[in-house]
Design an enzyme around this catalytic site. Structure first.
Site, PDB file in Angstrom:
ATOM      1  N   LYS A  56      53.262  36.243  59.060  1.00 18.61           N
ATOM      2  CA  LYS A  56      53.346  34.978  58.317  1.00 18.61           C
ATOM      3  C   LYS A  56      52.461  35.012  57.077  1.00 18.61           C
ATOM      4  CE  LYS A  56      56.022  33.944  61.549  1.00 18.61           C
ATOM      5  NZ  LYS A  56      55.952  35.269  62.174  1.00 18.61           N
ATOM      6  N   HIS A 447      58.623   7.843  53.192  1.00 18.21           N
ATOM      7  CA  HIS A 447      59.453   8.175  52.030  1.00 18.21           C
ATOM      8  C   HIS A 447      58.564   8.397  50.807  1.00 18.21           C
ATOM      9  CE1 HIS A 447      62.790   8.084  49.203  1.00 18.21           C
ATOM     10  NE2 HIS A 447      62.081   7.243  48.462  1.00 18.21           N
TER      11      HIS A 447
END
Length: 468
Positions: A56, A447
């Site tokens: 990773k 959001h």
């Protein structure tokens, strides 16, 4: 002779987590592990030393290079003269590994776990205890946990060595190979192939199976293949390797594809065709520890072997060869030994492939659910309709939710896109509690975030997506 309540053989994710949890529960605990890196003992097993963590780190480094050289201009950022310093990249990766493996050693010290460096071997029973050779020192233990992990499976025609490498060797290339071959289009092959493709290698992937990611949802696999091919990865499916020859400068691979014989030349060849259980030096035959026909340690539903007070967990017992699955088994087993109700829900273990875009899924695919006789409904929503994804400049992919048409219970979730390795956890948590698509759809999501795509996919199971 020292005596312990719990002795763990193996210091990878299954073993070190089992040891830590056992110590937390008040058991006098020891762990014997033979993993060595750079000439020194190094806890953490394959995952921390040469697997999950270093891969990773390299994926992240290569993604940053890709962003600078191919994507920055879209954001109004002009960069010229970018180059790769492979040595520095490898040094950074090693630093990440050192920090985490050192962290495990610190946790052992914190929890008063005795650590032995070397191999652990079951010798004999002595009353209610086992005598174990812990790296040359005989000790006794009331409970023994086998967590010896797995090793890369070699291709008979191409033993590891020279220009033919497995996952750890593919993380140590000192220069970017011009032509890189990868045998096996699974998780490891895709991730390592992606690393070197971004850094400049031409990558050819040879897969024996007739299709791509056949364990994943069909739509997910189709989208992933399209994205990887756009990036320049060259895939060949249904191939049969017939000859592998290497010399000082590289490797020649001969294979048949659609009845035609092909010979390809590579600078390096990564063989990634699965893993086999590691029972080397365990003394299984001498003490009668039962293994199955593939060499995995046989266990029951409580990780008990055929030997009293000897247990096994992680890769060495088969199933999903995933570090997080192994860790959960370590926790569950330690709690079972303590008389608690340890448990692992194998139906909701997430799978993640850390390519770009990332791929993640948990539970049943649509096809698998139908094969079980279930009536399903599905909802899918693309990242291309999500403000955060557009702002990132990466609107690839989608989220798909599979739910039971009668109960609305979520049966599976399948994702491809930026950051889905993090998004999958939300749905796994809801599935763990038997949650429904409506539960997910009614949960307020911030959001603008990528997580809104998960909500919209849940809404789509009832044909009420708000932004499509």
């Amino acid at each position: 002779m020292d005596s312990y309540d719990v002795l763990v053989i193996g210091g990878g994710p299954a073993g070190y987590v089992a040891a830590i949890r056992a110590a937390q529960l008040g058991f006098k605990t020891a762990c014997v592990d033979a993993f060595e890196r750079n000439g020194k003992a190094s806890l953490g097993g394959t995952c921390l030393n040469v697997g999950c963590i270093p891969s990773k780190a390299m994926l992240d480094s290569s993604e940053k290079f890709e962003m600078i050289t191919h994507e920055a201009a879209e954001h109004g950022i002009q960069v010229s003269g970018a180059s790769v310093d492979v040595a520095k990249m490898l040094a950074r990766k090693a630093g990440v590994v050192d920090k985490l493996t050192g962290g495990v050693a610190y946790l052992f010290k914190k929890n008063k776990i005795t650590s032995f460096f070397g191999y652990g071997k079951l010798l004999r029973q002595d009353g209610e205890e086992w005598v174990v050779d812990a790296a040359g020192t005989e000790v006794k233990a009331r409970h023994v946990i086998v967590a010896t992990g797995s090793n890369p499976r070699a291709l008979p025609l191409a033993p590891f060595g020279g220009h033919v490498v497995e996952n750890s060797g593919a993380l140590e290339f000192t220069a970017v190979p011009q032509q890189l071959g990868v045998i096996g289009a699974g998780v490891i092959g895709l991730e390592l192939g992606s690393v070197w493709r971004r850094l400049g290698a031409q990558v050819t992937v040879l897969e024996a199976l007739p299709g791509f990611l056949m364990a994943a949802d069909d739509g997910l696999a189709k989208e992933a293949l399209k994205q990887f091919q756009k990036q320049g990865l060259d895939f060949h499916f249904g191939v049969n390797i017939t000859k592998v020859e290497q010399d000082d400068s590289g490797v020649s691979v001969t294979y048949t594809e659609k009845d035609a014989e092909v010979t390809a030349r590579f600078d390096k060849l990564i063989v990634s065709i699965g893993r086999v259980p590691n029972t080397n030096g365990l003394g299984a035959d001498a003490v009668g520890l039962a293994l199955d026909e593939r060499g995995f340690v046989k266990v029951d539903g409580h990780y008990r072997t055929n030997l009293p007070n000897v247990y096994a967990i992680g890769d060495v017992i088969g199933g999903a060869m995933l570090a997080h699955k192994a860790e959960e088994e370590g926790v569950a087993l330690a709690e079972m030994i303590a008389g608690q109700a340890g448990h692992v829900n194998y139906d909701v273990i997430p799978w993640v492939i850390y390519t770009s875009p990332e791929i993640a899924w948990a539970g049943l695919s649509e096809k698998q659910a139908k094969e079980k006789g279930l009536t399903v409904k599905t909802g899918q929503f693309p990242f291309s309709a999500n403000g955060r994804a557009l702002g990132h400049g990466d609107p690839r992919g989608f989220v798909k939710v599979v739910a039971d048409a009668q109960s609305d219970r979520i049966l599976g979730v399948h994702m491809i896109g930026s950051g889905v390795s993090e998004l999958i956890g939300e749905v796994v948590a809801i599935m763990e509690f038997g949650g429904s698509a409506e539960d997910l759809a009614r949960t307020v999501h911030a959001h603008p975030t990528l997580s809104e795509v998960v909500k919209e996919a849940a809404l789509a199971t009832d044909k009420r997506s708000l932004h499509m």
